[in-house]
Design a protein around this motif. Structure first.
Motif, PDB file in Angstrom:
ATOM      1  N   SER A 184      12.792  25.522   4.446  1.00 58.39           N
ATOM      2  CA  SER A 184      13.552  26.731   4.791  1.00 58.39           C
ATOM      3  C   SER A 184      13.147  27.250   6.171  1.00 58.39           C
ATOM      4  O   SER A 184      13.995  27.684   6.958  1.00 58.39           O
ATOM      5  CB  SER A 184      13.325  27.810   3.733  1.00 58.39           C
ATOM      6  OG  SER A 184      13.969  29.004   4.069  1.00 58.39           O
ATOM      7  N   ALA A 185      11.838  27.192   6.468  1.00 61.75           N
ATOM      8  CA  ALA A 185      11.362  27.645   7.786  1.00 61.75           C
ATOM      9  C   ALA A 185      11.954  26.779   8.897  1.00 61.75           C
ATOM     10  O   ALA A 185      12.331  27.285   9.961  1.00 61.75           O
ATOM     11  CB  ALA A 185       9.841  27.603   7.819  1.00 61.75           C
ATOM     12  N   LEU A 186      12.047  25.449   8.645  1.00 53.56           N
ATOM     13  CA  LEU A 186      12.659  24.559   9.629  1.00 53.56           C
ATOM     14  C   LEU A 186      14.130  24.910   9.842  1.00 53.56           C
ATOM     15  O   LEU A 186      14.598  25.026  10.987  1.00 53.56           O
ATOM     16  CB  LEU A 186      12.528  23.107   9.160  1.00 53.56           C
ATOM     17  CG  LEU A 186      13.311  22.062   9.970  1.00 53.56           C
ATOM     18  CD1 LEU A 186      12.737  21.942  11.377  1.00 53.56           C
ATOM     19  CD2 LEU A 186      13.307  20.712   9.263  1.00 53.56           C
ATOM     20  N   LEU A 187      14.871  25.080   8.755  1.00 54.16           N
ATOM     21  CA  LEU A 187      16.302  25.362   8.847  1.00 54.16           C
ATOM     22  C   LEU A 187      16.567  26.726   9.463  1.00 54.16           C
ATOM     23  O   LEU A 187      17.601  26.929  10.112  1.00 54.16           O
ATOM     24  CB  LEU A 187      16.949  25.273   7.463  1.00 54.16           C
ATOM     25  CG  LEU A 187      16.957  23.878   6.824  1.00 54.16           C
ATOM     26  CD1 LEU A 187      17.497  23.952   5.397  1.00 54.16           C
ATOM     27  CD2 LEU A 187      17.794  22.912   7.647  1.00 54.16           C
ATOM     28  N   ASN A 188      15.637  27.668   9.271  1.00 53.22           N
ATOM     29  CA  ASN A 188      15.809  29.008   9.853  1.00 53.22           C
ATOM     30  C   ASN A 188      15.755  28.993  11.370  1.00 53.22           C
ATOM     31  O   ASN A 188      16.171  29.952  12.023  1.00 53.22           O
ATOM     32  CB  ASN A 188      14.744  29.971   9.311  1.00 53.22           C
ATOM     33  CG  ASN A 188      15.287  30.829   8.177  1.00 53.22           C
ATOM     34  OD1 ASN A 188      16.412  31.319   8.255  1.00 53.22           O
ATOM     35  ND2 ASN A 188      14.494  30.995   7.128  1.00 53.22           N
ATOM     36  N   ASN A 189      15.248  27.916  11.942  1.00 55.15           N
ATOM     37  CA  ASN A 189      15.270  27.778  13.399  1.00 55.15           C
ATOM     38  C   ASN A 189      16.661  27.457  13.928  1.00 55.15           C
ATOM     39  O   ASN A 189      16.926  27.623  15.125  1.00 55.15           O
ATOM     40  CB  ASN A 189      14.296  26.675  13.837  1.00 55.15           C
ATOM     41  CG  ASN A 189      12.850  27.021  13.573  1.00 55.15           C
ATOM     42  OD1 ASN A 189      12.473  28.190  13.653  1.00 55.15           O
ATOM     43  ND2 ASN A 189      12.037  26.027  13.238  1.00 55.15           N
ATOM     44  N   PHE A 190      17.532  26.967  13.039  1.00 47.37           N
ATOM     45  CA  PHE A 190      18.846  26.481  13.481  1.00 47.37           C
ATOM     46  C   PHE A 190      20.019  27.242  12.864  1.00 47.37           C
ATOM     47  O   PHE A 190      20.959  27.621  13.579  1.00 47.37           O
ATOM     48  CB  PHE A 190      18.994  24.987  13.153  1.00 47.37           C
ATOM     49  CG  PHE A 190      17.906  24.124  13.717  1.00 47.37           C
ATOM     50  CD1 PHE A 190      17.877  23.834  15.077  1.00 47.37           C
ATOM     51  CD2 PHE A 190      16.906  23.613  12.915  1.00 47.37           C
ATOM     52  CE1 PHE A 190      16.876  23.038  15.615  1.00 47.37           C
ATOM     53  CE2 PHE A 190      15.900  22.821  13.436  1.00 47.37           C
ATOM     54  CZ  PHE A 190      15.882  22.531  14.790  1.00 47.37           C
ATOM     55  N   ILE A 191      19.995  27.458  11.550  1.00 42.82           N
ATOM     56  CA  ILE A 191      21.183  27.970  10.850  1.00 42.82           C
ATOM     57  C   ILE A 191      21.624  29.342  11.352  1.00 42.82           C
ATOM     58  O   ILE A 191      22.825  29.542  11.624  1.00 42.82           O
ATOM     59  CB  ILE A 191      20.958  27.958   9.323  1.00 42.82           C
ATOM     60  CG1 ILE A 191      21.002  26.512   8.819  1.00 42.82           C
ATOM     61  CG2 ILE A 191      22.000  28.813   8.605  1.00 42.82           C
ATOM     62  CD1 ILE A 191      20.833  26.350   7.313  1.00 42.82           C
ATOM     63  N   PRO A 192      20.734  30.347  11.508  1.00 39.09           N
ATOM     64  CA  PRO A 192      21.225  31.644  12.015  1.00 39.09           C
ATOM     65  C   PRO A 192      21.858  31.533  13.402  1.00 39.09           C
ATOM     66  O   PRO A 192      22.883  32.172  13.672  1.00 39.09           O
ATOM     67  CB  PRO A 192      19.950  32.501  12.044  1.00 39.09           C
ATOM     68  CG  PRO A 192      19.048  31.881  11.041  1.00 39.09           C
ATOM     69  CD  PRO A 192      19.315  30.412  11.139  1.00 39.09           C
ATOM     70  N   VAL A 193      21.254  30.712  14.279  1.00 38.96           N
ATOM     71  CA  VAL A 193      21.798  30.555  15.630  1.00 38.96           C
ATOM     72  C   VAL A 193      23.159  29.873  15.586  1.00 38.96           C
ATOM     73  O   VAL A 193      24.122  30.303  16.250  1.00 38.96           O
ATOM     74  CB  VAL A 193      20.825  29.740  16.508  1.00 38.96           C
ATOM     75  CG1 VAL A 193      21.437  29.483  17.886  1.00 38.96           C
ATOM     76  CG2 VAL A 193      19.501  30.455  16.637  1.00 38.96           C
ATOM     77  N   VAL A 194      23.252  28.787  14.804  1.00 37.21           N
ATOM     78  CA  VAL A 194      24.512  28.048  14.697  1.00 37.21           C
ATOM     79  C   VAL A 194      25.592  28.918  14.067  1.00 37.21           C
ATOM     80  O   VAL A 194      26.765  28.836  14.447  1.00 37.21           O
ATOM     81  CB  VAL A 194      24.303  26.747  13.897  1.00 37.21           C
ATOM     82  CG1 VAL A 194      25.631  26.082  13.597  1.00 37.21           C
ATOM     83  CG2 VAL A 194      23.404  25.791  14.661  1.00 37.21           C
ATOM     84  N   THR A 195      25.209  29.765  13.112  1.00 36.05           N
ATOM     85  CA  THR A 195      26.182  30.656  12.465  1.00 36.05           C
ATOM     86  C   THR A 195      26.830  31.591  13.476  1.00 36.05           C
ATOM     87  O   THR A 195      28.055  31.720  13.535  1.00 36.05           O
ATOM     88  CB  THR A 195      25.492  31.477  11.360  1.00 36.05           C
ATOM     89  OG1 THR A 195      24.982  30.603  10.358  1.00 36.05           O
ATOM     90  CG2 THR A 195      26.474  32.454  10.731  1.00 36.05           C
ATOM     91  N   VAL A 196      26.001  32.244  14.290  1.00 36.53           N
ATOM     92  CA  VAL A 196      26.531  33.173  15.295  1.00 36.53           C
ATOM     93  C   VAL A 196      27.343  32.417  16.344  1.00 36.53           C
ATOM     94  O   VAL A 196      28.450  32.829  16.727  1.00 36.53           O
ATOM     95  CB  VAL A 196      25.381  33.959  15.961  1.00 36.53           C
ATOM     96  CG1 VAL A 196      25.910  34.797  17.117  1.00 36.53           C
ATOM     97  CG2 VAL A 196      24.693  34.847  14.936  1.00 36.53           C
ATOM     98  N   LEU A 197      26.795  31.282  16.802  1.00 34.66           N
ATOM     99  CA  LEU A 197      27.471  30.510  17.844  1.00 34.66           C
ATOM    100  C   LEU A 197      28.825  29.990  17.365  1.00 34.66           C
ATOM    101  O   LEU A 197      29.833  30.085  18.087  1.00 34.66           O
ATOM    102  CB  LEU A 197      26.576  29.348  18.276  1.00 34.66           C
ATOM    103  CG  LEU A 197      27.020  28.551  19.512  1.00 34.66           C
ATOM    104  CD1 LEU A 197      27.098  29.466  20.722  1.00 34.66           C
ATOM    105  CD2 LEU A 197      26.069  27.386  19.772  1.00 34.66           C
ATOM    106  N   SER A 198      28.876  29.454  16.154  1.00 32.66           N
ATOM    107  CA  SER A 198      30.145  28.924  15.644  1.00 32.66           C
ATOM    108  C   SER A 198      31.152  30.041  15.388  1.00 32.66           C
ATOM    109  O   SER A 198      32.348  29.865  15.610  1.00 32.66           O
ATOM    110  CB  SER A 198      29.906  28.117  14.365  1.00 32.66           C
ATOM    111  OG  SER A 198      29.371  28.929  13.343  1.00 32.66           O
ATOM    112  N   SER A 199      30.668  31.200  14.942  1.00 37.34           N
ATOM    113  CA  SER A 199      31.573  32.342  14.719  1.00 37.34           C
ATOM    114  C   SER A 199      32.188  32.798  16.037  1.00 37.34           C
ATOM    115  O   SER A 199      33.382  33.111  16.114  1.00 37.34           O
ATOM    116  CB  SER A 199      30.814  33.502  14.061  1.00 37.34           C
ATOM    117  OG  SER A 199      30.314  33.140  12.800  1.00 37.34           O
ATOM    118  N   ILE A 200      31.366  32.847  17.100  1.00 42.36           N
ATOM    119  CA  ILE A 200      31.885  33.231  18.421  1.00 42.36           C
ATOM    120  C   ILE A 200      32.915  32.222  18.898  1.00 42.36           C
ATOM    121  O   ILE A 200      33.986  32.592  19.415  1.00 42.36           O
ATOM    122  CB  ILE A 200      30.724  33.343  19.431  1.00 42.36           C
ATOM    123  CG1 ILE A 200      29.842  34.547  19.098  1.00 42.36           C
ATOM    124  CG2 ILE A 200      31.260  33.474  20.857  1.00 42.36           C
ATOM    125  CD1 ILE A 200      28.585  34.648  19.945  1.00 42.36           C
TER     126      ILE A 200
END
Length: 475
Positions: free
Chosen positions: A405-421
């Protein structure tokens, strides 16, 4: 009676589609999916009883998102379902409705509440359409006729809700809502390209569809005119921008970060977890566009109900409409600046509106994107939990939820915002530039088609190679 008890009681009388007792074959799923789409399209051709045909469509801005058809049983389209889903997502996200989505009983309660709210929204929208003058001048529809119209619209909504449930509960493939949106946008795109209907352009009659126009009218009028036409009818510029947007959507769908995985059951088996740049898909756009559409519709209803002469300064500050051209949408007020220009010419005449409407869409895409990953089980914690349960692990990391989860937290929140934009910008800029089928519609169409391509591939793998499907986590 508490909330849980009330919804549990209501759930016993709500119509429901049972899950299949066995897994349907690929051919059966495909058949049910096509049947649901066919029924939906046929409903769009069945006129409402008691409603006279009209040349003016006051809700043209709702048609793409709500997959609706004027004057038909699909006058509301999927509007009540999407609106109810929007409300329940906001309630759950704000924790006003406290439910534990890891528990089956709470998920069932959430589904029942959404269905109940869908029917309430259908009743409210049907009343607003009928009493607001959509089907005739206010006061000229008799009470009995109004009741018949409302009952038709509510019954049609229940049918659409059940069709969506048929697809989602395992009888079909994918989501009924996505399927119906895809069908509606495809119809509109086909019309823009191939419609032989006459079009009045400054007193000159020409074909509306781009292909008939290029083959029949353009050689006589001049190819230079065909580049932009009158900024309203489909043009060569619009087709070019449409193709560019399609390529961008395909690129966004294909770009991904792959996290390596190894199996704990099969020695030597290696795979990857694809973290797509388009992580949130089109859900934020659907929810954000539905919010804007509902704001526009209800502002139109209140404007003509309580400010028909435009004399109320407060309502004028919120929204203004032109009584002689309601189809144009808002012409002033705050609501005007959150709705996209209808044509490229409108955008050039008021670039501030183009900027504010696109910004509003992007901001709400980000908000709904972050909310969606939490509610849909796509957060880092949930993905890590699913990977551990699937008997795979990330090389170099302990097989436990916390480090993954710590590994994925480095990517998923950023990708979520970026893909939404990105999806918000594609939809908003596409709307402003006047792409065929609208920017929002084209984004939904291409994204849903790509999703269905992937779903069909997975279904084929499940049926043809079940052992491989289990190894790569498709079962």
């Amino acid at each position: 009676m508490g909330f849980r008890d009330f919804i549990s009681t209501v759930a016993t009388v709500l119509p429901e589609v049972a899950k299949p007792a066995r897994r349907p074959s690929f051919r059966e799923k495909l058949l049910w999916t096509l049947l649901a789409l066919a029924i939906y399209l046929v409903m769009g051709e069945v006129p409402l009883f008691g409603v006279a045909p009209s040349q003016n469509d006051y809700l043209t801005y709702t048609r793409v998102i709500f997959a609706s058809q004027q004057g038909s049983l699909l006058e509301l389209g999927i509007g009540p379902i999407v609106t109810a889903g929007l409300i329940t997502q906001l309630l759950a996200g704000s924790e006003l409705m406290r439910l534990d989505f890891t528990k089956p009983e709470d998920r069932a309660l959430f589904t029942a509440f959404t269905k109940f709210l869908t029917i309430l929204v259908a009743v409210a929208q049907a009343l607003a359409y009928t009493l607001g003058g959509l089907f005739g001048p206010v006061g000229q529809i008799s009470p009995s006729a109004a009741v018949v119209i409302v009952l038709q619209l509510v019954a049609a909504t229940v049918i659409v809700m059940l069709l969506d449930e048929v697809v989602q509960k395992g009888w079909g493939i994918g989501s009924g809502i996505s399927l119906f949106i895809m069908g509606g946008v495809a119809q509109r795109l086909f019309w823009d390209l191939f419609s032989p209907a006459p079009w009045n352009s400054g007193g000159r009659i020409e074909f509306y569809g781009l292909v008939p126009f290029l083959l029949g009218d353009a050689p006589k009028i001049g190819l230079s005119y065909a580049i932009f036409r009158d900024y309203v009818a489909p043009s060569v510029f619009a087709l070019t921008i449409t193709l560019v947007v399609i390529l961008l959507i395909i690129y966004l769908e294909a770009a991904r970060l792959e996290i390596p995985l190894t199996s704990t059951q099969y020695r030597g088996f290696r795979a990857t977890f694809p973290l797509k740049l388009d992580y949130v898909s089109v859900v934020p756009v659907i929810l954000a566009a539905a919010l804007i559409t509902n704001i526009t519709f209800f502002s139109q209803f209140f404007y003509f109900r309580y400010n028909p002469n435009g004399a109320n300064a407060f309502i004028n500050a919120l929204v203004r409409f032109d009584p002689n051209n309601v189809q144009k949408g808002p012409v002033g007020g705050l609501v005007y600046y959150i709705t996209s220009p209808r044509t490229l010419l409108d955008a050039m005449q008021d670039p501030l509106r183009a900027l504010t409407s696109t910004t509003f869409l992007v901001v709400f895409c980000v908000l709904f994107g972050r909310l969606w990953i939490e509610l849909s089980g796509m957060s880092a914690d949930k993905v890590a939990e699913n990977l551990i349960r699937s008997n795979v692990q990330v090389p170099g990391f302990r097989r436990a939820r916390e480090p993954v989860s710590a590994l994925l937290n480095n990517f998923i929140p950023v990708v979520t915002v970026l893909s939404s934009i990105m999806v918000g910008l594609l939809a908003g800029v596409g709307n402003v530039l006047g792409v065929l089928g609208s920017g929002t519609g084209l984004l939904l169409l291409v994204s849903i088609l790509l999703q269905y391509y992937q779903l069909l591939l997975k279904e084929r793998i499940r049926e043809e190679a079940p052992a491989v499907a289990r190894m790569i986590g498709l079962e």
